[in-house]
Scaffold this active site. Structure first.
Site, mmCIF file in Angstrom:
data_model
loop_
_atom_site.group_PDB
_atom_site.id
_atom_site.type_symbol
_atom_site.label_atom_id
_atom_site.label_comp_id
_atom_site.label_asym_id
_atom_site.label_seq_id
_atom_site.Cartn_x
_atom_site.Cartn_y
_atom_site.Cartn_z
ATOM 1 N N ALA A 60 0.943 -1.204 0.084
ATOM 2 C CA ALA A 60 0.018 -0.107 -0.052
ATOM 3 C C ALA A 60 0.713 1.252 -0.030
ATOM 4 O O ALA A 60 1.250 1.766 -1.008
ATOM 5 C CB ALA A 60 -0.765 0.123 1.007
ATOM 6 N N ARG A 61 1.427 1.666 1.103
ATOM 7 C CA ARG A 61 2.176 2.886 1.132
ATOM 8 C C ARG A 61 2.964 2.814 2.493
ATOM 9 O O ARG A 61 2.862 2.207 3.372
ATOM 10 C CB ARG A 61 1.316 4.171 1.450
ATOM 11 N N GLU A 68 13.378 1.011 1.797
ATOM 12 C CA GLU A 68 13.988 1.815 2.739
ATOM 13 C C GLU A 68 15.248 1.040 3.222
ATOM 14 O O GLU A 68 15.359 0.128 3.313
ATOM 15 C CB GLU A 68 13.121 2.125 3.928
ATOM 16 N N HIS A 90 9.242 -0.279 -5.835
ATOM 17 C CA HIS A 90 7.649 0.163 -6.264
ATOM 18 C C HIS A 90 7.552 0.182 -7.469
ATOM 19 O O HIS A 90 7.740 1.091 -8.473
ATOM 20 C CB HIS A 90 7.417 1.241 -5.350
ATOM 21 N N ILE A 91 6.902 -1.013 -8.428
ATOM 22 C CA ILE A 91 6.488 -0.777 -9.833
ATOM 23 C C ILE A 91 5.063 -0.992 -10.063
ATOM 24 O O ILE A 91 4.830 -1.410 -11.379
ATOM 25 C CB ILE A 91 7.556 -1.873 -10.617
ATOM 26 N N GLY A 92 4.214 -0.659 -9.362
ATOM 27 C CA GLY A 92 2.745 -0.864 -9.560
ATOM 28 C C GLY A 92 2.165 -0.235 -10.700
ATOM 29 O O GLY A 92 1.291 -0.795 -11.356
#
Length: 114
Positions: free
Chosen positions: A43-44, A71, A85-87
């Site tokens: 999600a985030r 991170e 993150h490759i959404g």
């Protein structure tokens, strides 16, 4: 939420990054988690407290943490999997983004809408 964490082997996070969800997964929440739980966060990043995650995997409260927010605190650890993150990087998503951008430019040029 604590009831859910206490009885699940796997938990996926699917909430927006808004003020009420900031660090909703923290030391207190993870203390209630079922020992050995696997936590997935696509999600985030702000939903979890990174140090609380590290503490939980070090104590085996969490078996593993999987996220797509790599991170530095998660680098090189066997009990965390941090992926890029490759959404929105699929062929379909990139095509949809191009169409949305073209529609917005046409709307601005044709109607003045920003």
């Amino acid at each position: 939420m604590y009831t859910l964490l206490a009885c699940c082997d796997y938990v996926g996070l699917h909430v927006p990054a808004i003020k009420p969800t900031h660090h909703m997964i923290n030391q207190s929440a993870l203390a209630q988690a079922k020992p050995g739980m696997l936590l997935v966060n696509f999600a985030r990043e702000s939903i979890v407290d990174p140090q609380a995650i590290i503490n939980a995997v070090n104590s085996s409260q969490l078996r593993r943490y999987v996220c797509d927010f790599p991170e530095p605190i998660f680098y090189g650890r066997n009990n965390t999997i941090a992926m890029p993150h490759i959404g929105a990087s699929t062929t379909e998503a990139e095509g949809n983004c191009a169409i949305m951008a073209a529609d917005q430019v046409m709307n601005y040029l044709g109607n003045g809408n920003i």
